[in-house]
Write a protein that holds these residues in place. Sequence first.
Motif, PDB file in Angstrom:
ATOM      1  N   SER A 121       0.805  -1.215   0.000  1.00 13.30           N
ATOM      2  CA  SER A 121       0.000   0.000   0.000  1.00 13.30           C
ATOM      3  C   SER A 121       0.839   1.267   0.000  1.00 13.30           C
ATOM      4  O   SER A 121       1.896   1.326   0.638  1.00 13.30           O
ATOM      5  N   THR A 122       0.342   2.293  -0.685  1.00 11.68           N
ATOM      6  CA  THR A 122       0.976   3.613  -0.627  1.00 11.68           C
ATOM      7  C   THR A 122       0.429   4.444   0.536  1.00 11.68           C
ATOM      8  O   THR A 122       1.035   5.441   0.919  1.00 11.68           O
ATOM      9  N   SER A 123      -0.713   4.038   1.076  1.00  4.51           N
ATOM     10  CA  SER A 123      -1.342   4.821   2.149  1.00  4.51           C
ATOM     11  C   SER A 123      -1.262   4.127   3.504  1.00  4.51           C
ATOM     12  O   SER A 123      -1.920   4.558   4.453  1.00  4.51           O
ATOM     13  N   ILE A 124      -0.454   3.090   3.605  1.00  3.08           N
ATOM     14  CA  ILE A 124      -0.374   2.288   4.829  1.00  3.08           C
ATOM     15  C   ILE A 124       0.071   3.112   6.031  1.00  3.08           C
ATOM     16  O   ILE A 124      -0.300   2.829   7.166  1.00  3.08           O
ATOM     17  N   ALA A 125       0.843   4.182   5.810  1.00  2.00           N
ATOM     18  CA  ALA A 125       1.361   5.000   6.910  1.00  2.00           C
ATOM     19  C   ALA A 125       0.893   6.451   6.794  1.00  2.00           C
ATOM     20  O   ALA A 125       1.577   7.367   7.236  1.00  2.00           O
ATOM     21  N   LYS A 126      -0.297   6.643   6.194  1.00  2.00           N
ATOM     22  CA  LYS A 126      -0.876   7.978   6.044  1.00  2.00           C
ATOM     23  C   LYS A 126       0.083   8.930   5.326  1.00  2.00           C
ATOM     24  O   LYS A 126       0.221  10.092   5.681  1.00  2.00           O
ATOM     25  N   PHE A 127       0.769   8.383   4.319  1.00  2.00           N
ATOM     26  CA  PHE A 127       1.670   9.134   3.434  1.00  2.00           C
ATOM     27  C   PHE A 127       2.913   9.669   4.148  1.00  2.00           C
ATOM     28  O   PHE A 127       3.552  10.594   3.648  1.00  2.00           O
ATOM     29  N   ASN A 128       3.253   9.084   5.286  1.00  2.00           N
ATOM     30  CA  ASN A 128       4.571   9.312   5.870  1.00  2.00           C
ATOM     31  C   ASN A 128       5.546   8.474   5.040  1.00  2.00           C
ATOM     32  O   ASN A 128       5.505   7.245   5.070  1.00  2.00           O
ATOM     33  N   THR A 129       6.397   9.139   4.280  1.00  2.00           N
ATOM     34  CA  THR A 129       7.233   8.427   3.316  1.00  2.00           C
ATOM     35  C   THR A 129       8.193   7.453   3.983  1.00  2.00           C
ATOM     36  O   THR A 129       8.388   6.333   3.496  1.00  2.00           O
ATOM     37  N   ILE A 130       8.806   7.857   5.075  1.00  2.00           N
ATOM     38  CA  ILE A 130       9.765   6.987   5.753  1.00  2.00           C
ATOM     39  C   ILE A 130       9.079   5.750   6.324  1.00  2.00           C
ATOM     40  O   ILE A 130       9.600   4.628   6.228  1.00  2.00           O
ATOM     41  N   GLU A 131       7.895   5.928   6.898  1.00  2.00           N
ATOM     42  CA  GLU A 131       7.182   4.778   7.458  1.00  2.00           C
ATOM     43  C   GLU A 131       6.595   3.898   6.351  1.00  2.00           C
ATOM     44  O   GLU A 131       6.436   2.689   6.549  1.00  2.00           O
ATOM     45  N   THR A 132       6.273   4.484   5.198  1.00  2.00           N
ATOM     46  CA  THR A 132       5.814   3.671   4.064  1.00  2.00           C
ATOM     47  C   THR A 132       6.953   2.801   3.558  1.00  2.00           C
ATOM     48  O   THR A 132       6.785   1.600   3.308  1.00  2.00           O
ATOM     49  N   TYR A 133       8.122   3.428   3.404  1.00  2.00           N
ATOM     50  CA  TYR A 133       9.347   2.696   3.018  1.00  2.00           C
ATOM     51  C   TYR A 133       9.613   1.558   4.010  1.00  2.00           C
ATOM     52  O   TYR A 133       9.915   0.417   3.622  1.00  2.00           O
ATOM     53  N   MET A 135      -0.713  13.641   0.832  1.00  4.50           N
ATOM     54  CA  MET A 135       0.075  13.027  -0.221  1.00  4.50           C
ATOM     55  C   MET A 135       1.535  13.023   0.238  1.00  4.50           C
ATOM     56  O   MET A 135       1.909  13.759   1.148  1.00  4.50           O
ATOM     57  N   PHE A 136       2.365  12.211  -0.411  1.00  7.48           N
ATOM     58  CA  PHE A 136       3.774  12.141  -0.016  1.00  7.48           C
ATOM     59  C   PHE A 136       4.480  13.499  -0.068  1.00  7.48           C
ATOM     60  O   PHE A 136       5.247  13.824   0.841  1.00  7.48           O
ATOM     61  N   PRO A 137       4.267  14.328  -1.105  1.00  6.02           N
ATOM     62  CA  PRO A 137       4.945  15.620  -1.127  1.00  6.02           C
ATOM     63  C   PRO A 137       4.624  16.499   0.076  1.00  6.02           C
ATOM     64  O   PRO A 137       5.492  17.253   0.532  1.00  6.02           O
ATOM     65  N   GLU A 138       3.388  16.443   0.578  1.00 10.87           N
ATOM     66  CA  GLU A 138       3.083  17.252   1.752  1.00 10.87           C
ATOM     67  C   GLU A 138       3.895  16.769   2.957  1.00 10.87           C
ATOM     68  O   GLU A 138       4.366  17.570   3.762  1.00 10.87           O
ATOM     69  N   TYR A 139       4.078  15.448   3.051  1.00  6.46           N
ATOM     70  CA  TYR A 139       4.941  14.927   4.122  1.00  6.46           C
ATOM     71  C   TYR A 139       6.346  15.501   3.989  1.00  6.46           C
ATOM     72  O   TYR A 139       6.938  15.973   4.971  1.00  6.46           O
ATOM     73  N   TRP A 140       6.907  15.455   2.786  1.00  5.49           N
ATOM     74  CA  TRP A 140       8.268  15.965   2.582  1.00  5.49           C
ATOM     75  C   TRP A 140       8.371  17.422   3.004  1.00  5.49           C
ATOM     76  O   TRP A 140       9.294  17.813   3.717  1.00  5.49           O
TER      77      TRP A 140
END
Length: 360
Positions: free
Chosen positions: A141-153, A217-222
Amino acid sequence: MKKMIIKVCAVLCLFAASRAFAAPKTHTVVDHAGNTVEVPNKINRIVIASLYPLPSVYCLYADSAKKLVGIPSSSMAAAKASFLVKAYPEIANAKTGFEKGGVINAEELMALKPDVIFYNAGAKASKAVFDKTGIPAVGFSTSIAKFNTIETYAAWIDLLAKVLGETDRSKKLIEYGRKIERDVKARVASIPEEKKPSAMIIYAYDNGKITTYGKKMFPEYWITTTGGINAAKSEGGVVELNMEQIYAWNPDIVILTNFNTKLPEDFDDGIVDGNDWSSVSAVQKKQVYKFPLGMYRWCPPSSDSPLSLVFLAKTIQPKLFEDYDLDKIIVDYYKEFYGITLTSGDLHTIYHPSRSAAGL
């Protein structure tokens, strides 16, 4: 005769017992779509059918691409324009013809004889195709960690470990990313909102179409994690833009993804594809940047996500992170996790990706 019967019975009992206690050939995992999937314990052929960044994360986890027999064509375009094909040359042998524009050709997929398929858990139409093949399919999933990129990775690495086997390497990779995130968050925590620059990450800028990313979205996390404000925070999802909206937001920083062909120098004279950017703050301040391209495009989660966090921190809050030596951090990371010694020329290539990396 009686002794012979006893011996035969004993042999049969031993055979039955050995079968009863034989190691199982499969195990089950619960994927990110909530499906319980029975996968082989011995996996030699893997197809990644969607989720374009996943081949890079798989290669990082496995430190190999030898078992990858199929990947999406967009993943291959990025691999050939990046260091992934240099670190793991076998990935160039993976087939891409089973997937075209996100549509799966079941016959060509089955011809690859995969033991398991990895796919984007949100691709329900593809899942229906996989179910018909009978090949185990595991959703990431891309949304498994609410778009926290590090936690998605981290979640992708963790699920790979559940399918293919936990290793000390997988735990080390996850902790590396989390350690950087903890430090970045601690530093930006005290920045007042009025001191944070507005930033806009441009996804597409081709054929007259400009898109950016809104909230969740991931960019907002960044942007928010590294001390900025998302210029498109009032919007949701992927947002198609016109210049009037860009003038209204007037971002201090613009960052171009590698999903489009534009480069920072395209903005130097203020006119891009007939659009006048000359009054936009980011252009006036020469703060238009391009995401680097290492093992994959650095905007979505990828095997280089911890490095992307460092890059964004130095881009959005350069004074706060002036002690971060991005060159050294990248060189050390590539040496430790990919076994590659980067040269200054290699770093230049990472920082200045080619237009072809967009895969358009």
